[in-house]
Write a protein that holds these residues in place. Structure first.
Motif, PDB file in Angstrom:
ATOM      1  N   LEU A  73       1.154  19.663  -4.909  1.00  0.00           N
ATOM      2  CA  LEU A  73       2.225  19.725  -3.923  1.00  0.00           C
ATOM      3  C   LEU A  73       1.740  20.520  -2.713  1.00  0.00           C
ATOM      4  CD1 LEU A  73       5.209  20.612  -6.291  1.00  0.00           C
ATOM      5  CD2 LEU A  73       4.542  18.330  -5.486  1.00  0.00           C
ATOM      6  N   GLU A  74       2.022  20.023  -1.530  1.00  0.00           N
ATOM      7  CA  GLU A  74       1.626  20.712  -0.302  1.00  0.00           C
ATOM      8  C   GLU A  74       2.870  20.979   0.536  1.00  0.00           C
ATOM      9  OE1 GLU A  74      -1.298  20.112   3.607  1.00  0.00           O
ATOM     10  OE2 GLU A  74      -1.209  18.595   2.018  1.00  0.00           O
ATOM     11  N   ASP A  75       3.034  22.216   0.996  1.00  0.00           N
ATOM     12  CA  ASP A  75       4.197  22.531   1.816  1.00  0.00           C
ATOM     13  C   ASP A  75       3.904  22.306   3.302  1.00  0.00           C
ATOM     14  OD1 ASP A  75       2.797  24.751   2.776  1.00  0.00           O
ATOM     15  OD2 ASP A  75       3.807  26.164   1.427  1.00  0.00           O
ATOM     16  N   ALA A  76       4.891  22.585   4.136  1.00  0.00           N
ATOM     17  CA  ALA A  76       4.771  22.323   5.571  1.00  0.00           C
ATOM     18  C   ALA A  76       3.685  23.162   6.232  1.00  0.00           C
ATOM     19  CB  ALA A  76       6.108  22.579   6.254  1.00  0.00           C
ATOM     20  N   GLN A  77       3.337  24.285   5.620  1.00  0.00           N
ATOM     21  CA  GLN A  77       2.291  25.155   6.181  1.00  0.00           C
ATOM     22  C   GLN A  77       0.891  24.784   5.681  1.00  0.00           C
ATOM     23  OE1 GLN A  77       5.358  26.591   5.000  1.00  0.00           O
ATOM     24  NE2 GLN A  77       5.904  26.329   7.156  1.00  0.00           N
ATOM     25  N   GLY A  78       0.798  23.798   4.804  1.00  0.00           N
ATOM     26  CA  GLY A  78      -0.498  23.352   4.306  1.00  0.00           C
ATOM     27  C   GLY A  78      -0.945  24.020   3.028  1.00  0.00           C
ATOM     28  N   ALA A  79      -0.099  24.857   2.433  1.00  0.00           N
ATOM     29  CA  ALA A  79      -0.458  25.505   1.165  1.00  0.00           C
ATOM     30  C   ALA A  79      -0.313  24.489   0.031  1.00  0.00           C
ATOM     31  CB  ALA A  79       0.448  26.705   0.913  1.00  0.00           C
ATOM     32  N   VAL A  80      -1.350  24.413  -0.810  1.00  0.00           N
ATOM     33  CA  VAL A  80      -1.384  23.424  -1.888  1.00  0.00           C
ATOM     34  C   VAL A  80      -1.345  24.114  -3.239  1.00  0.00           C
ATOM     35  CG1 VAL A  80      -2.725  21.554  -2.939  1.00  0.00           C
ATOM     36  CG2 VAL A  80      -2.709  21.834  -0.452  1.00  0.00           C
ATOM     37  N   VAL A  81      -0.489  23.619  -4.129  1.00  0.00           N
ATOM     38  CA  VAL A  81      -0.442  24.139  -5.496  1.00  0.00           C
ATOM     39  C   VAL A  81      -0.552  22.968  -6.461  1.00  0.00           C
ATOM     40  CG1 VAL A  81       0.920  26.174  -4.912  1.00  0.00           C
ATOM     41  CG2 VAL A  81       2.080  24.063  -5.565  1.00  0.00           C
ATOM     42  N   ALA A  82      -1.239  23.202  -7.573  1.00  0.00           N
ATOM     43  CA  ALA A  82      -1.383  22.175  -8.597  1.00  0.00           C
ATOM     44  C   ALA A  82      -0.202  22.246  -9.557  1.00  0.00           C
ATOM     45  CB  ALA A  82      -2.690  22.359  -9.351  1.00  0.00           C
ATOM     46  N   PRO A 108       8.388  17.139 -10.371  1.00  0.00           N
ATOM     47  CA  PRO A 108       8.392  18.365  -9.566  1.00  0.00           C
ATOM     48  C   PRO A 108       8.920  18.102  -8.156  1.00  0.00           C
ATOM     49  CG  PRO A 108       6.301  18.094 -10.721  1.00  0.00           C
ATOM     50  CD  PRO A 108       7.052  16.819 -10.901  1.00  0.00           C
ATOM     51  N   SER A 109       9.703  19.004  -7.641  1.00  0.00           N
ATOM     52  CA  SER A 109      10.285  18.840  -6.306  1.00  0.00           C
ATOM     53  C   SER A 109       9.210  18.947  -5.229  1.00  0.00           C
ATOM     54  CB  SER A 109      11.349  19.908  -6.047  1.00  0.00           C
ATOM     55  OG  SER A 109      12.424  19.752  -6.957  1.00  0.00           O
ATOM     56  N   ILE A 110       9.254  18.026  -4.290  1.00  0.00           N
ATOM     57  CA  ILE A 110       8.328  18.061  -3.160  1.00  0.00           C
ATOM     58  C   ILE A 110       8.906  18.990  -2.096  1.00  0.00           C
ATOM     59  CG2 ILE A 110       7.259  16.685  -1.325  1.00  0.00           C
ATOM     60  CD1 ILE A 110       7.319  14.298  -3.213  1.00  0.00           C
ATOM     61  N   PRO A 111       8.102  19.931  -1.596  1.00  0.00           N
ATOM     62  CA  PRO A 111       8.613  20.880  -0.590  1.00  0.00           C
ATOM     63  C   PRO A 111       9.143  20.164   0.655  1.00  0.00           C
ATOM     64  CG  PRO A 111       6.462  21.567  -1.421  1.00  0.00           C
ATOM     65  CD  PRO A 111       6.695  20.189  -1.934  1.00  0.00           C
ATOM     66  N   ARG A 112      10.102  20.771   1.299  1.00  0.00           N
ATOM     67  CA  ARG A 112      10.653  20.226   2.540  1.00  0.00           C
ATOM     68  C   ARG A 112       9.543  20.067   3.570  1.00  0.00           C
ATOM     69  NH1 ARG A 112      15.633  19.969   5.038  1.00  0.00           N
ATOM     70  NH2 ARG A 112      15.621  20.138   7.317  1.00  0.00           N
ATOM     71  N   ASP A 113       9.457  18.897   4.181  1.00  0.00           N
ATOM     72  CA  ASP A 113       8.409  18.565   5.159  1.00  0.00           C
ATOM     73  C   ASP A 113       7.008  18.627   4.547  1.00  0.00           C
ATOM     74  OD1 ASP A 113      10.291  18.209   7.198  1.00  0.00           O
ATOM     75  OD2 ASP A 113      10.284  20.362   7.653  1.00  0.00           O
ATOM     76  N   GLY A 114       6.941  18.560   3.237  1.00  0.00           N
ATOM     77  CA  GLY A 114       5.648  18.579   2.550  1.00  0.00           C
ATOM     78  C   GLY A 114       5.360  17.235   1.902  1.00  0.00           C
ATOM     79  N   ASN A 115       4.434  17.239   0.952  1.00  0.00           N
ATOM     80  CA  ASN A 115       4.062  16.002   0.282  1.00  0.00           C
ATOM     81  C   ASN A 115       3.526  16.284  -1.116  1.00  0.00           C
ATOM     82  OD1 ASN A 115       0.956  16.159   0.334  1.00  0.00           O
ATOM     83  ND2 ASN A 115       1.492  16.510   2.484  1.00  0.00           N
ATOM     84  N   ALA A 116       3.392  15.233  -1.870  1.00  0.00           N
ATOM     85  CA  ALA A 116       2.766  15.307  -3.191  1.00  0.00           C
ATOM     86  C   ALA A 116       1.592  14.340  -3.215  1.00  0.00           C
ATOM     87  CB  ALA A 116       3.757  14.944  -4.289  1.00  0.00           C
ATOM     88  N   THR A 117       0.505  14.751  -3.840  1.00  0.00           N
ATOM     89  CA  THR A 117      -0.651  13.865  -3.991  1.00  0.00           C
ATOM     90  C   THR A 117      -0.929  13.677  -5.472  1.00  0.00           C
ATOM     91  OG1 THR A 117      -1.647  14.525  -1.884  1.00  0.00           O
ATOM     92  CG2 THR A 117      -3.110  13.537  -3.522  1.00  0.00           C
ATOM     93  N   VAL A 118      -0.981  12.424  -5.877  1.00  0.00           N
ATOM     94  CA  VAL A 118      -1.285  12.073  -7.261  1.00  0.00           C
ATOM     95  C   VAL A 118      -2.692  11.496  -7.291  1.00  0.00           C
ATOM     96  CG1 VAL A 118      -0.581  10.728  -9.281  1.00  0.00           C
ATOM     97  CG2 VAL A 118       1.151  11.509  -7.631  1.00  0.00           C
ATOM     98  N   ARG A 119      -3.583  12.133  -8.035  1.00  0.00           N
ATOM     99  CA  ARG A 119      -4.944  11.604  -8.217  1.00  0.00           C
ATOM    100  C   ARG A 119      -4.980  10.940  -9.583  1.00  0.00           C
ATOM    101  NH1 ARG A 119      -9.019  14.899  -8.788  1.00  0.00           N
ATOM    102  NH2 ARG A 119     -10.525  13.408  -7.971  1.00  0.00           N
ATOM    103  N   PHE A 120      -5.439   9.705  -9.616  1.00  0.00           N
ATOM    104  CA  PHE A 120      -5.432   8.962 -10.868  1.00  0.00           C
ATOM    105  C   PHE A 120      -6.605   7.997 -10.942  1.00  0.00           C
ATOM    106  CE2 PHE A 120      -2.893   6.649  -7.781  1.00  0.00           C
ATOM    107  CZ  PHE A 120      -3.319   5.334  -7.918  1.00  0.00           C
ATOM    108  N   VAL A 121      -6.895   7.552 -12.158  1.00  0.00           N
ATOM    109  CA  VAL A 121      -7.979   6.597 -12.404  1.00  0.00           C
ATOM    110  C   VAL A 121      -7.355   5.241 -12.687  1.00  0.00           C
ATOM    111  CG1 VAL A 121      -9.944   6.005 -13.867  1.00  0.00           C
ATOM    112  CG2 VAL A 121      -9.464   8.411 -13.323  1.00  0.00           C
ATOM    113  N   SER A 122      -7.767   4.240 -11.924  1.00  0.00           N
ATOM    114  CA  SER A 122      -7.237   2.892 -12.095  1.00  0.00           C
ATOM    115  C   SER A 122      -8.376   1.893 -12.186  1.00  0.00           C
ATOM    116  CB  SER A 122      -6.320   2.531 -10.918  1.00  0.00           C
ATOM    117  OG  SER A 122      -5.806   1.224 -11.059  1.00  0.00           O
ATOM    118  N   GLY A 123      -8.127   0.802 -12.892  1.00  0.00           N
ATOM    119  CA  GLY A 123      -9.120  -0.262 -13.002  1.00  0.00           C
ATOM    120  C   GLY A 123      -9.256  -0.764 -14.429  1.00  0.00           C
TER     121      GLY A 123
END
Length: 199
Positions: free
Chosen positions: A91-100, A125-140
């Motif tokens: 999860l990344e907040d509006a200030q660019g701080a990232v937490v796993a 998990p709740s996505i921070p206001r003006d932030g984002n979530a990144t999901v890394r996954f293996v596909s194929g």
């Protein structure tokens, strides 16, 4: 939303020799491999087109998918299939701080066509206001060409051959994808319902 391929398909995994045989190119000459780079480029283009049309990834790769809000608070469908592993969620907040996010907070629901990420406690998990979530996954389907379904492999060869034969064409005619290719891929296409939902 943004989907990024974090790994690429190695050249040695591509069926260049099989494609050469499919085209019935001559063999036994000193310059047999002269066109390999051209054949590789058409194979990669055909694989990309097939994957884009079906939403299925042929060669196993790692992806990073960034979203700015979950479609459903309890579950989120993943953009491609099949998915074998969720590597991490951050999860990344509006200030660019990232937490796993702890892996105990979510789980992968595997499905050949519609894999999804679900919250273990009932909510993702709740996505921070003006932030984002990144999901890394293996596909194929797998690491090798033979791991993909036979009809998808045939569609790639047919489409790559089409690209090869008409490589000097500068305009589109009779549609962008040959009928035989479309027929082979029809059962893999995502089903769309009203309101933009995808099944």
């Amino acid at each position: 939303m943004m989907l990024v391929e974090e790994t690429s398909v190695p050249t040695e995994a591509l069926p260049v020799q099989e494609f050469r045989d499919h085209l019935r190119l001559g063999s036994g000459f000193s310059d047999d491999t002269l066109q390999d780079s051209v054949l590789e480029s058409f194979l990669r283009a055909a694989i990309s087109a097939v994957e884009a049309r079906t939403g299925k990834v042929m060669f196993q790769q790692t992806f990073g998918w960034t979203v700015y809000g979950w479609r459903d608070g309890a579950a989120q469908g993943l953009p491609v299939a099949p998915v074998s592993e969720v590597v991490e969620v951050t999860l990344e907040d509006a200030q660019g701080a990232v937490v796993a996010v702890a892996s105990s907070a979510y789980r992968l629901v595997s499905d050949a066509h519609h894999p999804c990420l679900k919250g273990v406690s009932g909510a993702l998990p709740s996505i921070p206001r003006d932030g984002n979530a990144t999901v890394r996954f293996v596909s194929g389907y797998g690491a090798s060409w033979s791991d993909s379904p036979a009809d998808m492999r045939q569609a790639v060869l047919l489409l790559a051959a089409h690209y090869y034969e008409f490589r000097h064409e500068t305009t589109l005619c009779e549609g962008c994808m040959p009928f035989g290719v479309v027929s082979l891929l029809e059962r893999y296409r995502p089903i769309r319902l009203s309101a933009g939902a995808v099944l």
